[in-house]
Design a protein around this motif. Structure first.
Motif, PDB file in Angstrom:
ATOM      1  N   LYS A   1       0.906  21.343   7.380  1.00 49.92           N
ATOM      2  CA  LYS A   1       0.834  19.960   7.879  1.00 49.92           C
ATOM      3  C   LYS A   1      -0.549  19.365   7.590  1.00 49.92           C
ATOM      4  N   GLY A   2      -0.578  18.043   7.633  1.00 48.95           N
ATOM      5  CA  GLY A   2      -1.854  17.335   7.514  1.00 48.95           C
ATOM      6  C   GLY A   2      -2.363  17.141   6.098  1.00 48.95           C
ATOM      7  N   ARG A   3      -1.541  17.401   5.103  1.00 46.32           N
ATOM      8  CA  ARG A   3      -1.978  17.237   3.721  1.00 46.32           C
ATOM      9  C   ARG A   3      -1.478  15.908   3.163  1.00 46.32           C
ATOM     10  N   GLU A   4      -2.159  15.458   2.115  1.00 47.88           N
ATOM     11  CA  GLU A   4      -1.781  14.203   1.477  1.00 47.88           C
ATOM     12  C   GLU A   4      -1.533  14.431  -0.013  1.00 47.88           C
ATOM     13  N   THR A   5      -0.702  13.569  -0.588  1.00 46.57           N
ATOM     14  CA  THR A   5      -0.381  13.624  -2.014  1.00 46.57           C
ATOM     15  C   THR A   5      -0.690  12.274  -2.633  1.00 46.57           C
ATOM     16  N   THR A   6      -1.350  12.292  -3.784  1.00 55.53           N
ATOM     17  CA  THR A   6      -1.720  11.053  -4.475  1.00 55.53           C
ATOM     18  C   THR A   6      -1.023  10.983  -5.823  1.00 55.53           C
ATOM     19  N   PHE A   7      -0.389   9.837  -6.079  1.00 53.53           N
ATOM     20  CA  PHE A   7       0.269   9.581  -7.355  1.00 53.53           C
ATOM     21  C   PHE A   7      -0.454   8.429  -8.053  1.00 53.53           C
ATOM     22  N   THR A   8      -0.648   8.570  -9.364  1.00 52.90           N
ATOM     23  CA  THR A   8      -1.175   7.455 -10.158  1.00 52.90           C
ATOM     24  C   THR A   8      -0.086   6.956 -11.094  1.00 52.90           C
ATOM     25  N   VAL A   9      -0.083   5.655 -11.333  1.00 54.00           N
ATOM     26  CA  VAL A   9       0.967   5.026 -12.133  1.00 54.00           C
ATOM     27  C   VAL A   9       0.391   4.343 -13.361  1.00 54.00           C
ATOM     28  N   SER A  10      -0.701   3.606 -13.202  1.00 49.76           N
ATOM     29  CA  SER A  10      -1.230   2.783 -14.297  1.00 49.76           C
ATOM     30  C   SER A  10      -2.018   3.609 -15.295  1.00 49.76           C
ATOM     31  N   THR A  11      -2.098   3.058 -16.520  1.00 52.11           N
ATOM     32  CA  THR A  11      -2.996   3.576 -17.545  1.00 52.11           C
ATOM     33  C   THR A  11      -4.029   2.504 -17.871  1.00 52.11           C
ATOM     34  N   ALA A  12      -5.042   2.875 -18.611  1.00 49.14           N
ATOM     35  CA  ALA A  12      -6.167   1.963 -18.816  1.00 49.14           C
ATOM     36  C   ALA A  12      -5.796   0.703 -19.590  1.00 49.14           C
ATOM     37  N   SER A  13      -4.777   0.747 -20.445  1.00 45.17           N
ATOM     38  CA  SER A  13      -4.455  -0.388 -21.302  1.00 45.17           C
ATOM     39  C   SER A  13      -3.300  -1.238 -20.778  1.00 45.17           C
ATOM     40  N   ASP A  14      -2.861  -1.027 -19.539  1.00 42.43           N
ATOM     41  CA  ASP A  14      -1.762  -1.828 -18.987  1.00 42.43           C
ATOM     42  C   ASP A  14      -2.203  -3.270 -18.752  1.00 42.43           C
ATOM     43  N   PHE A  15      -1.215  -4.167 -18.686  1.00 45.71           N
ATOM     44  CA  PHE A  15      -1.508  -5.575 -18.415  1.00 45.71           C
ATOM     45  C   PHE A  15      -2.244  -5.739 -17.091  1.00 45.71           C
ATOM     46  N   PHE A  16      -1.793  -4.993 -16.084  1.00 48.31           N
ATOM     47  CA  PHE A  16      -2.447  -5.038 -14.780  1.00 48.31           C
ATOM     48  C   PHE A  16      -2.421  -3.638 -14.188  1.00 48.31           C
ATOM     49  N   GLN A  17      -3.343  -3.392 -13.301  1.00 52.43           N
ATOM     50  CA  GLN A  17      -3.509  -2.065 -12.730  1.00 52.43           C
ATOM     51  C   GLN A  17      -2.804  -1.956 -11.381  1.00 52.43           C
ATOM     52  N   ILE A  18      -2.137  -0.825 -11.179  1.00 53.25           N
ATOM     53  CA  ILE A  18      -1.491  -0.518  -9.907  1.00 53.25           C
ATOM     54  C   ILE A  18      -2.332   0.563  -9.233  1.00 53.25           C
ATOM     55  N   ALA A  19      -2.736   0.301  -8.013  1.00 52.63           N
ATOM     56  CA  ALA A  19      -3.602   1.235  -7.305  1.00 52.63           C
ATOM     57  C   ALA A  19      -2.876   2.564  -7.061  1.00 52.63           C
ATOM     58  N   PRO A  20      -3.601   3.685  -7.066  1.00 53.56           N
ATOM     59  CA  PRO A  20      -2.980   4.977  -6.752  1.00 53.56           C
ATOM     60  C   PRO A  20      -2.327   4.962  -5.376  1.00 53.56           C
ATOM     61  N   VAL A  21      -1.225   5.656  -5.270  1.00 55.40           N
ATOM     62  CA  VAL A  21      -0.458   5.707  -4.019  1.00 55.40           C
ATOM     63  C   VAL A  21      -0.707   7.043  -3.341  1.00 55.40           C
ATOM     64  N   THR A  22      -1.200   6.997  -2.093  1.00 56.28           N
ATOM     65  CA  THR A  22      -1.453   8.211  -1.312  1.00 56.28           C
ATOM     66  C   THR A  22      -0.527   8.226  -0.105  1.00 56.28           C
ATOM     67  N   VAL A  23       0.211   9.322   0.070  1.00 55.98           N
ATOM     68  CA  VAL A  23       1.170   9.431   1.171  1.00 55.98           C
ATOM     69  C   VAL A  23       0.940  10.749   1.898  1.00 55.98           C
ATOM     70  N   SER A  24       1.413  10.787   3.140  1.00 62.72           N
ATOM     71  CA  SER A  24       1.427  12.044   3.886  1.00 62.72           C
ATOM     72  C   SER A  24       2.503  12.947   3.287  1.00 62.72           C
ATOM     73  N   SER A  25       2.118  14.122   2.866  1.00 59.16           N
ATOM     74  CA  SER A  25       3.046  15.003   2.152  1.00 59.16           C
ATOM     75  C   SER A  25       4.272  15.335   2.987  1.00 59.16           C
ATOM     76  N   THR A  26       4.060  15.720   4.228  1.00 56.28           N
ATOM     77  CA  THR A  26       5.178  16.128   5.079  1.00 56.28           C
ATOM     78  C   THR A  26       6.088  14.945   5.390  1.00 56.28           C
ATOM     79  N   SER A  27       5.523  13.811   5.743  1.00 57.49           N
ATOM     80  CA  SER A  27       6.337  12.639   6.102  1.00 57.49           C
ATOM     81  C   SER A  27       7.137  12.142   4.915  1.00 57.49           C
ATOM     82  N   ALA A  28       6.500  12.066   3.745  1.00 55.11           N
ATOM     83  CA  ALA A  28       7.208  11.587   2.552  1.00 55.11           C
ATOM     84  C   ALA A  28       8.332  12.539   2.167  1.00 55.11           C
TER      85      ALA A  28
END
Length: 434
Positions: free
Chosen positions: A51-78
């Protein structure tokens, strides 16, 4: 005035009683599997997870039209939410089985998606390095290239009645000739052009023994695989290894960015930031989907694979059609073999295909002998292959030896559990002697 025929009545039983209509038995295999796997995921990814851990996902790359911020979620809840969604889909499957309703492909696709996401959430929980979702998908498409071409090769052969077990050898021959030609000419594109020739030669050998000498097609395919492995290994040891700078230093195909399209977040890098071999794959899948099912050529090929005697009576040259389809299939597989050398930027090595030809056969069966289905199945196996590479870099609680087994385990479970009842072409593997 014409009369309208009444619908047939149930047959009369003893004493004039009507027999009830025969109803097919309900299959509970899929619903039970859905429930068991979802409960197992709930226990492993939620109840037994730290319990108590987090997971971070990244979506955007450097050359995209716009940047999407990394998504951090609670591992257990997600993971809990995703497993509950999987259980809800399992309940829908139970309801559909009880009411004898047919469910589209959306349910198994959605079920697999949420469970894979739950697994990823658990596997990279607490890691300092985030999980790049776009890179994971991009690499999955790239690694699916030989599987797609191999599955299409098997489809072309088996739709005409020839069992092509030699896909592994055709991939390996294509990889070998692509490496040699690209090294000698210093052009990756020359190697790409040469690769289908090697695959076509192996396909021609297969069809000569299968049709001219009426040898068992499965045995011929296995022998050709062994033959290609032996020949390429001998030439590698005696020629390529001795003068690698001349014969085994193939240049790599460049990555081509499609303007505008490649800058769309997620879809752009995955679909439109690839090598030319991926774009050729798009074209080949689309063309074969139309040609196999919407053209006179495809109708004749399928007729030869289903009922060669009937096809012969209407003037279709059965064995000639089989020869052409098998050689074309071998060329398609050889083109897929170029992935291992000029597309991946690697020198040729002994048995470097690593059983991908057999996984391509599984993709063909899972795709039900359809180009579109073969593409979807190959993408599934490509994702499993790239997943073990990505998690090996980031780190996961699963031992590396088990992760290396992932593509093959997914292949076994997919063919055993997802295919269900499928019917191969009726005359595949049966020689036609007029």
């Amino acid at each position: 005035m014409s009369a309208v025929a009444a619908p047939p009545k149930p047959a009369a039983g003893p004493a004039g009683h009507r027999s009830p209509a025969v109803v097919a038995p309900v299959s509970w295999r899929a619903p039970i599997a859905y429930v068991v796997v979802a409960i197992g995921a709930l226990v492993a990814f939620v109840l037994a997870a730290p319990k108590g851990r987090e997971t971070t996902f990244t979506v955007s790359t450097a050359s995209d039209f716009f940047q999407i911020a990394p998504v951090t979620v609670s591992s257990t809840s997600a993971a809990l939410v995703l497993c509950l969604i999987a259980l809800a889909l399992a309940a829908v499957s139970i309801w559909a089985a009880r009411s004898r309703r047919t469910i589209g492909v959306w349910l198994p696709a959605g079920y697999g998606f949420v469970l894979v996401l739950a697994f990823l959430t658990w596997a990279v929980a607490g890691k300092a390095q985030p999980l790049p979702l776009t890179g994971l998908l991009q690499g999955s498409l790239f690694l699916a290239i030989p599987l797609v071409f191999g599955a299409l090769a098997g489809l072309l052969c088996e739709r005409s009645g020839i069992v092509n077990i030699a896909i592994e050898g055709q991939l390996l021959a294509g990889a070998f000739l692509a490496a040699v030609v690209a090294s000698v000419t210093s052009s990756a594109y020359a190697g790409l052009i040469a690769a289908p020739i090697a695959g076509a030669v192996v396909g021609l050998l297969l069809v000569v023994f299968a049709i001219r000498y009426v040898v068992d097609q499965i045995i011929v395919g296995v022998v050709l695989n062994v033959l290609v492995i032996g020949v390429t290994s001998y030439l590698f040891s005696t020629v390529l290894k001795v003068d690698a700078a001349t014969f085994n230093s193939p240049p790599k195909l460049p990555v081509i960015d499609i303007p505008v399209l490649s800058q769309i977040p997620v879809l752009g890098p995955v679909l439109f930031r690839q090598t030319v071999l991926v774009y050729i794959m798009y074209v080949v899948v689309a063309v074969l989907q139309v040609m196999v099912f919407r053209s006179r050529w495809g109708l004749r090929m399928r007729a030869v694979g289903e009922h060669p005697k009937a096809a012969d009576t209407v003037g279709i040259k059965v064995n000639r059609t089989r020869v052409r389809s098998t050689v074309l299939g071998g060329a398609v597989a050889g083109l897929g073999g170029a992935f291992f050398t000029v597309a991946a930027g690697l020198a040729f090595g002994k048995e470097m295909t690593g059983g991908k030809g057999y996984i391509a056969l599984a993709a063909m069966i899972l795709g039900r002998w359809s180009p579109r289905g073969a593409l979807a199945a190959a993408l599934l196996f490509g994702f499993a292959d790239n997943l073990q590479v990505t998690l090996g870099i980031i780190g996961s609680p699963i031992p590396s030896q088990i992760m290396l087994m992932t593509p093959y385990v997914v292949t076994i479970f997919a063919v055993a559990g997802l295919v269900g009842r499928v019917r191969a072409p009726a005359s595949e593997g049966i020689p036609y002697v007029k």
